[in-house]
Design a protein around this motif. Structure first.
Motif, PDB file in Angstrom:
ATOM      1  N   GLU A 197      24.101   5.269  -5.368  1.00  0.00           N
ATOM      2  CA  GLU A 197      24.973   4.183  -4.935  1.00  0.00           C
ATOM      3  C   GLU A 197      24.170   2.918  -4.620  1.00  0.00           C
ATOM      4  OE1 GLU A 197      24.650   6.889  -1.188  1.00  0.00           O
ATOM      5  OE2 GLU A 197      24.338   6.991  -3.360  1.00  0.00           O
ATOM      6  N   SER A 244      24.570  -0.720  -6.521  1.00  0.00           N
ATOM      7  CA  SER A 244      24.718  -1.953  -5.741  1.00  0.00           C
ATOM      8  C   SER A 244      23.626  -2.952  -6.095  1.00  0.00           C
ATOM      9  CB  SER A 244      24.672  -1.647  -4.243  1.00  0.00           C
ATOM     10  OG  SER A 244      25.785  -0.878  -3.852  1.00  0.00           O
ATOM     11  N   GLN A 253      24.503  -4.572  -9.376  1.00  0.00           N
ATOM     12  CA  GLN A 253      25.576  -5.550  -9.181  1.00  0.00           C
ATOM     13  C   GLN A 253      25.041  -6.838  -8.565  1.00  0.00           C
ATOM     14  OE1 GLN A 253      28.182  -3.108  -6.783  1.00  0.00           O
ATOM     15  NE2 GLN A 253      29.426  -2.482  -8.537  1.00  0.00           N
ATOM     16  N   GLU A 254      24.143  -6.708  -7.605  1.00  0.00           N
ATOM     17  CA  GLU A 254      23.589  -7.883  -6.942  1.00  0.00           C
ATOM     18  C   GLU A 254      22.686  -8.671  -7.888  1.00  0.00           C
ATOM     19  OE1 GLU A 254      23.125 -10.565  -3.830  1.00  0.00           O
ATOM     20  OE2 GLU A 254      24.511  -8.870  -4.050  1.00  0.00           O
ATOM     21  N   ASN A 279      25.443  -1.702   1.646  1.00  0.00           N
ATOM     22  CA  ASN A 279      26.789  -1.768   2.227  1.00  0.00           C
ATOM     23  C   ASN A 279      27.559  -0.460   2.119  1.00  0.00           C
ATOM     24  OD1 ASN A 279      27.534  -5.238   1.398  1.00  0.00           O
ATOM     25  ND2 ASN A 279      26.514  -4.354   3.154  1.00  0.00           N
ATOM     26  N   ASP A 280      27.335   0.282   1.025  1.00  0.00           N
ATOM     27  CA  ASP A 280      28.183   1.439   0.733  1.00  0.00           C
ATOM     28  C   ASP A 280      27.570   2.781   1.107  1.00  0.00           C
ATOM     29  OD1 ASP A 280      30.152  -0.237  -0.325  1.00  0.00           O
ATOM     30  OD2 ASP A 280      29.220  -0.230  -2.305  1.00  0.00           O
ATOM     31  N   VAL A 281      26.466   2.770   1.841  1.00  0.00           N
ATOM     32  CA  VAL A 281      25.833   4.038   2.215  1.00  0.00           C
ATOM     33  C   VAL A 281      26.200   4.391   3.654  1.00  0.00           C
ATOM     34  CG1 VAL A 281      23.938   3.661   0.617  1.00  0.00           C
ATOM     35  CG2 VAL A 281      23.687   2.952   2.996  1.00  0.00           C
ATOM     36  N   GLY A 282      26.113   5.680   3.962  1.00  0.00           N
ATOM     37  CA  GLY A 282      26.477   6.159   5.284  1.00  0.00           C
ATOM     38  C   GLY A 282      25.387   5.945   6.320  1.00  0.00           C
ATOM     39  N   ARG A 305      22.682  -2.517   7.522  1.00  0.00           N
ATOM     40  CA  ARG A 305      24.087  -2.392   7.124  1.00  0.00           C
ATOM     41  C   ARG A 305      24.596  -3.682   6.491  1.00  0.00           C
ATOM     42  NH1 ARG A 305      26.570   1.345   5.569  1.00  0.00           N
ATOM     43  NH2 ARG A 305      26.180   2.662   7.383  1.00  0.00           N
TER      44      ARG A 305
END
Length: 228
Positions: free
Chosen positions: A121, A125, A128-129, A15-18, A9
């Motif tokens: 997603e 991410s 972006q990273e 970060n954005d996954v469930g 997490r």
């Protein structure tokens, strides 16, 4: 979510996954522990896996034509590496070595690429990273090529402050400052220059040295002085 998987997490690209997706990702990889100074990846070898640091730290480095080691970055808990060779299919671009005993989570190439396909997603991410890392690398190259010795050491301190520093009331503390010979390899200078410059910063009241800890006493002022 299984507490054993909570480390995922904190990884930027997850970060954005469930929780359900985190559980699926956790089943794709294996855990492995590397001893201090153990080589994890070798420059120019083929890339077959993606790595997440569960605990410990590693250094990313290359060897120059004259045989000198140049440290590109130091990565810590929740950082990841190894993605470039998986994405472009080329060989590894650097060596990665454990700085201390380090536990890693490893996903093989096929599973990692399938993960990017199944969960857009994560792909976004990751982009972006990677963009963030590229910008930071460009800034560092510019700084190290244009600045004098003091500026180079300041650039490395700021990099460490951004990567692993903890800020409180304008003071940034770097808990585990790398050894001076490693700092020299990051700044492209000598160990003696590192020692002299750190003590100069301390005399000026810019930093405080406490064993292997360093505190930048006024982070904003330090940035204005050395990274305007």
């Amino acid at each position: 979510m299984d507490t054993q998987n909570e480390f995922l997490r904190n990884v930027p690209i997850f970060n954005d996954v469930g929780d359900e997706t985190i559980e699926k990702i956790s089943r794709l990889g294996k855990h492995r522990t590397y001893k201090k100074d153990e080589l994890i990846l070798v420059e120019s070898e083929s890339g077959s896996a993606f790595f997440v640091i569960i605990s410990g730290s590693v250094k990313v480095s290359r060897v120059s034509e004259d045989g000198k080691e140049v440290i590109l970055s130091m990565l810590n808990k929740s950082d990841f590496f190894g993605e470039m060779a998986l994405l472009d299919g080329l060989n590894r671009s650097a060596n990665v070595t454990a700085l201390e005993e380090s536990k890693l989570f490893i996903i093989q190439r096929k599973d990692f690429l399938d993960l990017l396909t199944q969960f857009p997603e994560v792909s976004i991410s990751l982009l972006q990273e990677l963009t963030k890392r590229l910008r930071n690398a460009d800034q560092k190259i510019k700084s190290l090529s244009l600045k004098d010795a003091e500026g180079k050491v300041a650039t490395v301190l700021l990099q460490l402050a951004d990567d692993v520093g903890k800020i409180k009331k304008g003071i940034v503390e770097i808990e585990k400052l790398p050894f001076q010979h490693d700092l020299a390899k990051m700044a492209g200078t000598s160990r003696e220059t590192i020692s002299r410059t750190l003590h100069s910063f301390a005399k000026k009241g810019l930093i405080e040295i406490d064993g292997n800890k360093v505190r930048i006493l006024d982070y904003n002022k330090f940035v204005k002085l050395y990274n305007p």
